[in-house]
Design an enzyme around this catalytic site. Sequence first.
Site, PDB file in Angstrom:
ATOM      1  N   TRP A   1      45.439 111.834  79.959  1.00 22.17           N
ATOM      2  CA  TRP A   1      45.895 110.290  79.034  1.00 22.17           C
ATOM      3  C   TRP A   1      46.297 112.174  77.159  1.00 22.17           C
ATOM      4  O   TRP A   1      47.086 111.208  76.651  1.00 22.17           O
ATOM      5  CB  TRP A   1      44.437 109.806  78.431  1.00 22.17           C
ATOM      6  CG  TRP A   1      44.768 109.964  77.054  1.00 22.17           C
ATOM      7  CD1 TRP A   1      45.343 108.884  77.159  1.00 22.17           C
ATOM      8  CD2 TRP A   1      43.767 110.027  76.787  1.00 22.17           C
ATOM      9  NE1 TRP A   1      44.387 108.023  75.542  1.00 22.17           N
ATOM     10  CE2 TRP A   1      43.880 108.992  74.975  1.00 22.17           C
ATOM     11  CE3 TRP A   1      42.773 111.294  76.208  1.00 22.17           C
ATOM     12  CZ2 TRP A   1      43.038 109.683  73.390  1.00 22.17           C
ATOM     13  CZ3 TRP A   1      42.424 111.496  75.250  1.00 22.17           C
ATOM     14  CH2 TRP A   1      42.202 110.407  73.781  1.00 22.17           C
TER      15      TRP A   1
ATOM     16  N   HIS B   1      38.192 111.878  68.492  1.00 27.87           N
ATOM     17  CA  HIS B   1      37.910 110.686  69.093  1.00 27.87           C
ATOM     18  C   HIS B   1      36.523 110.413  69.999  1.00 27.87           C
ATOM     19  O   HIS B   1      35.617 110.206  68.999  1.00 27.87           O
ATOM     20  CB  HIS B   1      38.412 110.643  70.367  1.00 27.87           C
ATOM     21  CG  HIS B   1      39.475 109.481  71.075  1.00 27.87           C
ATOM     22  ND1 HIS B   1      38.199 108.750  71.487  1.00 27.87           N
ATOM     23  CD2 HIS B   1      41.040 109.002  70.485  1.00 27.87           C
ATOM     24  CE1 HIS B   1      39.815 107.066  71.745  1.00 27.87           C
ATOM     25  NE2 HIS B   1      40.691 107.577  71.145  1.00 27.87           N
TER      26      HIS B   1
ATOM     27  N   ASP C   1      53.008  98.338  71.646  1.00 21.22           N
ATOM     28  CA  ASP C   1      52.253  98.712  71.631  1.00 21.22           C
ATOM     29  C   ASP C   1      51.754 100.137  72.409  1.00 21.22           C
ATOM     30  O   ASP C   1      51.758 100.798  72.157  1.00 21.22           O
ATOM     31  CB  ASP C   1      50.494  98.233  72.545  1.00 21.22           C
ATOM     32  CG  ASP C   1      49.100  98.567  72.547  1.00 21.22           C
ATOM     33  OD1 ASP C   1      48.856  99.538  71.218  1.00 21.22           O
ATOM     34  OD2 ASP C   1      48.979  98.728  73.774  1.00 21.22           O
TER      35      ASP C   1
ATOM     36  N   ARG D   1      41.841 103.815  81.074  1.00 17.03           N
ATOM     37  CA  ARG D   1      42.897 103.240  80.832  1.00 17.03           C
ATOM     38  C   ARG D   1      43.594 102.762  81.258  1.00 17.03           C
ATOM     39  O   ARG D   1      43.851 102.923  82.659  1.00 17.03           O
ATOM     40  CB  ARG D   1      44.047 104.950  80.515  1.00 17.03           C
ATOM     41  CG  ARG D   1      43.500 105.859  78.875  1.00 17.03           C
ATOM     42  CD  ARG D   1      43.944 105.313  77.856  1.00 17.03           C
ATOM     43  NE  ARG D   1      43.843 105.376  76.448  1.00 17.03           N
ATOM     44  CZ  ARG D   1      42.337 105.469  75.167  1.00 17.03           C
ATOM     45  NH1 ARG D   1      41.847 104.248  76.641  1.00 17.03           N
ATOM     46  NH2 ARG D   1      42.182 105.954  74.742  1.00 17.03           N
TER      47      ARG D   1
ATOM     48  N   SER E   1      42.646 110.050  64.016  1.00 18.47           N
ATOM     49  CA  SER E   1      44.066 110.602  63.579  1.00 18.47           C
ATOM     50  C   SER E   1      43.351 110.949  61.945  1.00 18.47           C
ATOM     51  O   SER E   1      43.878 112.038  61.214  1.00 18.47           O
ATOM     52  CB  SER E   1      44.939 109.464  63.598  1.00 18.47           C
ATOM     53  OG  SER E   1      45.319 108.423  62.766  1.00 18.47           O
TER      54      SER E   1
HETATM   55  O1  SFD Z   1      43.828 104.509  70.704  1.00 19.72           O
HETATM   56  C1  SFD Z   1      48.071 125.214  68.364  1.00 19.72           C
HETATM   57  N1  SFD Z   1      44.142 109.353  69.092  1.00 19.72           N
HETATM   58  C2  SFD Z   1      44.029 108.147  67.884  1.00 19.72           C
HETATM   59  N2  SFD Z   1      43.476 108.526  66.743  1.00 19.72           N
HETATM   60  C3  SFD Z   1      44.579 106.862  66.241  1.00 19.72           C
HETATM   61  O2  SFD Z   1      44.134 107.295  64.562  1.00 19.72           O
HETATM   62  N3  SFD Z   1      44.522 106.192  66.771  1.00 19.72           N
HETATM   63  C4  SFD Z   1      44.841 105.850  68.100  1.00 19.72           C
HETATM   64  O3  SFD Z   1      45.739 105.048  68.576  1.00 19.72           O
HETATM   65  C5  SFD Z   1      45.279 106.913  68.759  1.00 19.72           C
HETATM   66  N4  SFD Z   1      44.683 107.106  70.813  1.00 19.72           N
HETATM   67  C6  SFD Z   1      45.413 108.137  70.922  1.00 19.72           C
HETATM   68  C7  SFD Z   1      44.325 109.959  70.457  1.00 19.72           C
HETATM   69  C8  SFD Z   1      45.026 110.347  70.642  1.00 19.72           C
HETATM   70  C9  SFD Z   1      45.139 110.806  71.501  1.00 19.72           C
HETATM   71  C10 SFD Z   1      45.654 112.120  72.716  1.00 19.72           C
HETATM   72  C11 SFD Z   1      45.983 109.402  72.814  1.00 19.72           C
HETATM   73  C12 SFD Z   1      46.059 108.559  72.079  1.00 19.72           C
HETATM   74  C13 SFD Z   1      46.678 109.976  74.155  1.00 19.72           C
HETATM   75  C14 SFD Z   1      43.012 110.565  68.429  1.00 19.72           C
HETATM   76  C15 SFD Z   1      44.306 111.410  67.150  1.00 19.72           C
HETATM   77  O4  SFD Z   1      45.385 111.998  67.970  1.00 19.72           O
HETATM   78  C16 SFD Z   1      43.137 112.972  66.926  1.00 19.72           C
HETATM   79  O5  SFD Z   1      41.828 111.876  66.992  1.00 19.72           O
HETATM   80  C17 SFD Z   1      44.277 114.046  66.108  1.00 19.72           C
HETATM   81  O6  SFD Z   1      45.729 114.128  65.893  1.00 19.72           O
HETATM   82  C18 SFD Z   1      43.153 115.555  66.394  1.00 19.72           C
HETATM   83  O7  SFD Z   1      43.815 115.426  65.376  1.00 19.72           O
HETATM   84  P1  SFD Z   1      43.828 117.617  64.907  1.00 19.72           P
HETATM   85  O8  SFD Z   1      44.196 117.759  64.401  1.00 19.72           O
HETATM   86  O9  SFD Z   1      42.713 117.684  66.003  1.00 19.72           O
HETATM   87  O10 SFD Z   1      44.839 118.093  66.810  1.00 19.72           O
HETATM   88  P2  SFD Z   1      45.983 117.681  66.656  1.00 19.72           P
HETATM   89  O11 SFD Z   1      46.379 116.683  65.921  1.00 19.72           O
HETATM   90  O12 SFD Z   1      46.266 117.355  68.283  1.00 19.72           O
HETATM   91  O13 SFD Z   1      46.601 118.583  66.346  1.00 19.72           O
HETATM   92  C19 SFD Z   1      46.600 120.373  67.150  1.00 19.72           C
HETATM   93  C20 SFD Z   1      47.805 121.658  66.906  1.00 19.72           C
HETATM   94  O14 SFD Z   1      47.396 122.377  67.321  1.00 19.72           O
HETATM   95  C21 SFD Z   1      48.575 123.052  67.406  1.00 19.72           C
HETATM   96  N5  SFD Z   1      48.309 124.546  68.885  1.00 19.72           N
HETATM   97  N6  SFD Z   1      49.283 125.987  67.760  1.00 19.72           N
HETATM   98  C22 SFD Z   1      49.321 127.556  67.637  1.00 19.72           C
HETATM   99  N7  SFD Z   1      48.729 128.081  68.327  1.00 19.72           N
HETATM  100  C23 SFD Z   1      48.133 127.481  69.467  1.00 19.72           C
HETATM  101  N8  SFD Z   1      47.144 128.235  70.854  1.00 19.72           N
HETATM  102  C24 SFD Z   1      47.351 126.063  69.559  1.00 19.72           C
HETATM  103  N9  SFD Z   1      46.725 124.928  70.399  1.00 19.72           N
HETATM  104  C25 SFD Z   1      47.728 124.107  69.985  1.00 19.72           C
HETATM  105  C26 SFD Z   1      49.334 122.080  67.527  1.00 19.72           C
HETATM  106  O15 SFD Z   1      50.225 122.463  68.608  1.00 19.72           O
HETATM  107  C27 SFD Z   1      49.273 121.268  67.397  1.00 19.72           C
HETATM  108  O16 SFD Z   1      49.965 121.781  66.048  1.00 19.72           O
HETATM  109  S1  SFD Z   1      44.041 106.028  70.861  1.00 19.72           S
HETATM  110  O17 SFD Z   1      45.501 105.948  72.429  1.00 19.72           O
HETATM  111  O18 SFD Z   1      43.356 106.862  72.038  1.00 19.72           O
HETATM  112  P1  AMP Z   2      41.649 103.052  73.057  1.00 18.97           P
HETATM  113  O1  AMP Z   2      43.034 102.837  72.804  1.00 18.97           O
HETATM  114  O2  AMP Z   2      40.496 102.638  73.862  1.00 18.97           O
HETATM  115  O3  AMP Z   2      40.953 104.900  72.293  1.00 18.97           O
HETATM  116  O4  AMP Z   2      40.897 102.127  71.526  1.00 18.97           O
HETATM  117  C1  AMP Z   2      40.903 101.999  70.360  1.00 18.97           C
HETATM  118  C2  AMP Z   2      40.161 102.071  69.421  1.00 18.97           C
HETATM  119  O5  AMP Z   2      39.634 100.336  69.875  1.00 18.97           O
HETATM  120  C3  AMP Z   2      38.682 102.857  69.034  1.00 18.97           C
HETATM  121  O6  AMP Z   2      38.274 102.863  68.265  1.00 18.97           O
HETATM  122  C4  AMP Z   2      37.686 102.196  70.343  1.00 18.97           C
HETATM  123  O7  AMP Z   2      36.391 102.955  70.217  1.00 18.97           O
HETATM  124  C5  AMP Z   2      37.761 100.661  70.530  1.00 18.97           C
HETATM  125  N1  AMP Z   2      37.422  99.961  71.797  1.00 18.97           N
HETATM  126  C6  AMP Z   2      38.513  99.906  72.958  1.00 18.97           C
HETATM  127  N2  AMP Z   2      37.918  99.520  73.516  1.00 18.97           N
HETATM  128  C7  AMP Z   2      36.684  98.831  73.325  1.00 18.97           C
HETATM  129  C8  AMP Z   2      36.036  97.675  73.332  1.00 18.97           C
HETATM  130  N3  AMP Z   2      35.769  96.758  74.057  1.00 18.97           N
HETATM  131  N4  AMP Z   2      35.065  97.396  72.539  1.00 18.97           N
HETATM  132  C9  AMP Z   2      35.224  98.247  71.431  1.00 18.97           C
HETATM  133  N5  AMP Z   2      35.789  98.435  70.750  1.00 18.97           N
HETATM  134  C10 AMP Z   2      36.456  99.058  71.804  1.00 18.97           C
END
Ligand code: SFD
Ligand code: AMP
Length: 623
Positions: free
Chosen positions: A216, A386, A349, A247, A433
């Site tokens: 993931w 997250h 999506d 997931r 993010s």
């Molecule tokens: O929903 C080095 N996240 C989601 N956030 C949302 O707002 N909406 C979503 O739809 C999200 N979904 C999601 C999310 C995360 C992931 C993995 C998936 C799906 C599959 C969360 C956000 O992405 C997350 O909170 C932020 O990106 C966190 O930001 P930050 O800056 O803490 O981490 P980063 O963006 O991953 O950046 C890390 C950087 O470090 C670099 N790096 N550089 C030099 N030397 C090293 N040793 C290094 N190690 C790492 C990287 O290259 C990068 O630039 S949802 O599906 O969950």
């Molecule tokens: P996810 O795709 O699971 O990362 O979910 C995206 C956002 O929706 C995150 O803020 C989760 O915490 C929230 N979320 C996902 N599933 C649920 C659920 N069943 N009830 C409430 N919040 C959820």
Amino acid sequence: MADFETQEITTDVLILGGGMAACGAAVEAAYWAKKNGLQVTLVDKAAMDRSGAVAMGLSAINQYVGLKDGQNTVKDYVDYVKNDLMGIARDDLVASIARHVDSTVHLFEKWGLPIWKDEEGAYVHEGRWQLMINGESYKVIVAEAAKNAIGTDNIYERVFITEPLVVDGRCVGAVGFSVRENKFFVFKAKAVMTALGGAVHVFKPRSAGEGLGRAWYPPWNSGSSTYFTLKAGAEMTCQEVRFIPVRFKDAYGPVGAWFLLFKSRATNAQGEAYMETRRDELEKWKPYGLVKPIPANLRNWLMMLDVMEGKGPIYMRTEEAIQKIAKSEGDEKAAKKKLKELEAEAWEDFLDMTISQAILWAATNTAPEEKPSEIAAAEPYFIGSHSGASGAWVSGPADIAPEEYQWGYTNMSTIKGLFCAGDASGASSHKFSSGSHAEGRIAGKSAVRFAVENSDIPEVDAAKIEEMKKEILAPLDKFAENKKDSSDPDINPAYMKPKMFMFRLQKIMDEYAGGVTAQFSTSKAQLEKGLELLTFLKEDSEHLAAEDHHELMRCWENVHRMWQAEAHVRTILAREETRWPGYYYRSDTPEMKEDWEAFVNCVWHPDNAEWEMKKVPIKRLFE
Ligand code: SFD
Ligand code: AMP
């Protein structure tokens, strides 16, 4: 020693990482630095346009509070986060991000990110806090603004940050190496901000050789934030709070849009909805079991109980959800039109953020409007931004943080001059993010203030840097000196390649620290055994070998993962209860205990290499 030229860069504010938090920090720090005549430098192991967790894009912005429109209050968000984490959260940090996050989202829109709007021009919400976006190019847009702010001459891409530079308890820089050229980098700065993301592949993933690397969380975030802050001697928090996302199975497609936007149900193979049939179980975890929305780990837990009783596979009932929405349109023609619209949204999506899930649907003849899809609990990840919470223990904002939680500059760790944001800072979950970017802005501004008020840079001992260089490049030497002793470069009595090392780490974590194989369950005895095996692994890390630059990076990524693993095992061991049963279950202490409603922090002391564990009381901002 391998022949690497040393390049030294001296700057004022050094931002490590190029992800969401780092990009936020760059934009804000550039503004304040300009006013003070300071320079800001950023280092990323990859190319900022597509680095970090947002590389593939995202289909939603998960944190938007809507303060101006009176949709929610800061307290609402703090309550949501505290409840979702079963009480374990820093209200001050969460509130500070919540009060700034909307402005970050408005900046994203200004920079060109398409946010869905309804006919009246209002944002389309996925859920209470989440906004729908056309986010395939999300990271490119956010990176562009950061690059414009600090200028490309101040950005070092494809440089892997390996170690912190600390002098008399103050962080004054970092060292690393190019993943393409024979260059060793020494960055010296007045203030350092670490935003190196979370960690994946610490635990064995569900995917085996056939899909190695598919997880993931993106495979390139390897625990560097934790390693960097731990090695600097910073206090860490919530190292036990891993995240297990549920997931779509095997390609890890997101479920949020299905549960929240399409109001889908998940059922077991018999068609029973575990969120209803298992409702009584929630009583056991009150008060948090009875809050709304039910905490993510408890939603996982109810599903896991079905799986453990052999009631799987578990399905997301996409067909049921789509048909239900389409039918509610009234006449048949409108329903057909709506059905087409929903099909497109369902595919988008995935295409916006997990393309492989769309490919898997195509490969398995899955039409979501006709057939349900399997979902499963993924392997554990470290992503404090997250629904996990691991990260450094940072100083809270002066105006709202309790006295015990502040020691000067906002978002500074317990090490002077070392700032953290995003996945690098702990106990402030659900920033996602947008919140990570907002927190990066807060930390970036604070780091500039520190640089202005602490304008000297203590000298780093040149011999120490030379020693670090030798140690960091050692895997290349190990390979060069011993490769002639075997016909297969991957197998040699004198060394271990990073992939083998990673497999060994993953096996230990999977079996002893509550991975997928152990059905997320562990105990004191298991953890102690795991710790013993980790000690042997640490000893053997001296024998890591690298054939080229890329493998050298893999070696250090896995050392970073190993430290993340150790901090995790030690912290689960220290917390003598089960607080997040759907993330991990301690079979010897299976209940949640009131006296453990506290943070568990840890410090690795650089002077004597000893670990210290601390139980830290929770101070609430709101009752
Ligand atoms: O929903 C080095 N996240 C989601 N956030 C949302 O707002 N909406 C979503 O739809 C999200 N979904 C999601 C999310 C995360 C992931 C993995 C998936 C799906 C599959 C969360 C956000 O992405 C997350 O909170 C932020 O990106 C966190 O930001 P930050 O800056 O803490 O981490 P980063 O963006 O991953 O950046 C890390 C950087 O470090 C670099 N790096 N550089 C030099 N030397 C090293 N040793 C290094 N190690 C790492 C990287 O290259 C990068 O630039 S949802 O599906 O969950
Ligand atoms: P996810 O795709 O699971 O990362 O979910 C995206 C956002 O929706 C995150 O803020 C989760 O915490 C929230 N979320 C996902 N599933 C649920 C659920 N069943 N009830 C409430 N919040 C959820």
